[in-house]
Design an enzyme around this catalytic site. Structure first.
Site, PDB file in Angstrom:
ATOM      1  N   ASP A 170      43.605  42.178  35.279  1.00 23.81           N
ATOM      2  CA  ASP A 170      43.247  40.756  35.165  1.00 23.81           C
ATOM      3  C   ASP A 170      44.478  39.864  35.008  1.00 23.81           C
ATOM      4  O   ASP A 170      44.407  38.799  34.399  1.00 23.81           O
ATOM      5  CB  ASP A 170      42.284  40.516  33.989  1.00 23.81           C
ATOM      6  CG  ASP A 170      41.078  41.433  34.011  1.00 23.81           C
ATOM      7  OD1 ASP A 170      40.406  41.485  35.050  1.00 23.81           O
ATOM      8  OD2 ASP A 170      40.820  42.097  32.994  1.00 23.81           O
ATOM      9  N   HIS A 219      39.484  40.087  42.085  1.00 25.45           N
ATOM     10  CA  HIS A 219      40.637  39.244  42.393  1.00 25.45           C
ATOM     11  C   HIS A 219      40.153  37.844  42.769  1.00 25.45           C
ATOM     12  O   HIS A 219      39.445  37.669  43.755  1.00 25.45           O
ATOM     13  CB  HIS A 219      41.469  39.862  43.518  1.00 25.45           C
ATOM     14  CG  HIS A 219      42.123  41.146  43.107  1.00 25.45           C
ATOM     15  ND1 HIS A 219      42.852  41.933  43.968  1.00 25.45           N
ATOM     16  CD2 HIS A 219      42.176  41.779  41.911  1.00 25.45           C
ATOM     17  CE1 HIS A 219      43.315  42.996  43.312  1.00 25.45           C
ATOM     18  NE2 HIS A 219      42.903  42.912  42.072  1.00 25.45           N
TER      19      HIS A 219
END
Length: 432
Positions: free
Chosen positions: A14, A42
């Protein structure tokens, strides 16, 4: 440094890899996913429009880029088709630019059932998987019983192999986990439905990439998750099931390791983690809440709230060792705006009183460390959307410089917002 760039996470995932891959692929001809599956999330923001990709490489929004899913990726046909449809509805010609290795293991419904049954059985000791079948699919690969994209070329043989592997897994589901088995007929019919599409996208990935290299084409390898979640080098057992590190590129794509050039490590200006596992710098106070709220720290894949903490230079040094990181991209600097003081973890005090400068390997050892912090002044000015170093306050520049000093690696890119143009590029990886 060469035309072949690796972009990977150096924390617990992340970190903002998707935005950076999308930004840098303006100059690339290929973007390659080499590990993980649709457990990745993403997020790209382009001219205010948000796109979340889980399986398809982040270069898909660039007209000049060919996207490849390498053999190290476990592929869910259902997830792929859903993602393709969403992009095609927006006018993105996915089928013209997306290619797949025939050696990709398939994630099928029984993998998902196993993943979820196991997490439920673990109770409070659950690892915190996404429940999407990633781990069981990798298990089948290593056990040499998994089905691969290439098996879809011969459906008679596929049906035979499927029956054998499903008998094995359904026995577990019924007799050990006490849940309903998965229907063989339903899975087979599903497979027949997407076989033609998947096989039409198959190419010889190794040959394609080698030819591209010889032509001098720029190739980007897009990592998923982060170094500290690596199956071998992460906080085991609270890890993912693939090699998220630079070493996974060659194994997961067939691209020769000697030809890799710049390794770009992506790191947030603070740390986050989703799910269970050790997190030495985790914050449980209003500062942690502030980071989570301002940073919108919710998983793109699961929607789970992320745990937040201070930047950990100790864990970062381990990530640098493992990946041979050339330079960093520091993301979400703007989330620190408004904090009176900012802390950086510079060392771990071990139970025996010694000081560790790099993080331990196992989760148990991680759990027993005491972080040593250095406090720096924060800044009241906004860094959001800054495009040059001159727009950053001196205290923000001092913070970046201190990270460079503690890690021994330069911060070559700074992200100051979610949009691709909200970025400061000091050194471009393809030009380094």
């Amino acid at each position: 440094m060469g035309n072949n760039v690796v972009v990977l996470g150096t924390q617990w995932g992340d970190e903002g890899k998707g935005k950076i891959v999308d930004l840098l692929t303006e100059d690339a001809k290929y973007v390659v996913r080499y590990q993980g599956g649709h457990n990745a999330g993403h997020t790209l923001v382009i001219d205010g429009q948000k796109t979340v990709l889980h399986l398809i490489p982040s270069g898909i929004l660039r007209n000049n880029v060919k996207c490849i899913i390498g053999n190290g990726v476990v592929l869910s046909p259902e997830a792929l088709i859903k993602e393709m449809s969403g992009l095609e509805d927006r006018g993105v010609p996915v089928r013209e630019r997306l290619f797949i290795s025939e050696a990709c293991p398939l994630i099928l419904p029984y993998h998902v059932a196993l993943d979820q049954a196991r997490e439920a059985a673990r109770g409070k000791k659950a690892i915190g998987t996404t429940g999407r079948g990633i781990g069981p699919a990798y298990e089948d690969k290593v056990a040499r019983r998994g089905l691969r994209v290439g098996d879809l070329f011969d459906m008679a043989s596929f049906a035979e192999k499927l029956q054998e592997v499903m008998a094995f897994h359904n026995f577990q589901l019924e007799h050990f986990y006490k849940v309903e088995p998965v229907s063989y007929e339903a899975v087979l019919e599903q497979a027949k439905g997407y076989a033609e599409l998947l096989t039409s996208m198959v190419i010889d990935v190794t040959n394609e990439l080698d030819a591209a290299r010889k032509r001098g084409d720029k190739i980007m390898f897009e990592g998923a998750q982060g170094t500290l979640l690596d199956i071998d080098h992460g906080t085991y057992p609270y890890v993912t099931s693939s090699n998220t590190t630079a070493g996974g590129v060659a194994a997961g794509s067939g691209f020769g390791p000697r030809h890799l050039g710049y390794i770009l490590g992506i790191a947030k200006a603070y740390c986050t983690r989703v799910g269970a596992g050790p997190f030495p710098t985790e914050l449980f106070d209003e500062v942690g809440d502030h980071l989570g709220t301002k940073g919108h720290e919710f998983g793109a894949t699961t929607g789970r709230k992320r745990r937040c903490g201070w930047f950990d230079a100790v864990a970062m040094r381990r990530a640098i060792q493992i990946n041979s990181v050339t330079g960093f991209c520091l993301t979400k600097l703007d989330v620190l705006d408004g904090l009176k003081e900012i802390k950086i973890c510079t060392g771990y005090q071990m139970p025996d009183g010694s000081i560790a400068e790099v993080s331990p390997m196992a989760a148990d050892a991680f759990e027993n460390v005491t972080p040593i912090f250095e406090t720096m002044p924060g800044w009241s000015e906004t860094t959001f959307g800054a495009k040059t170093l001159a727009e950053l306050p001196q205290t923000a520049l001092d913070y970046i410089k201190r990270i460079e000093e503690l890690t021994g690696v330069p911060v070559d890119i700074i992200s100051t917002g979610p949009d691709r143009n909200e970025t400061i590029i000091k050194v471009h990886p393809f030009s380094a």
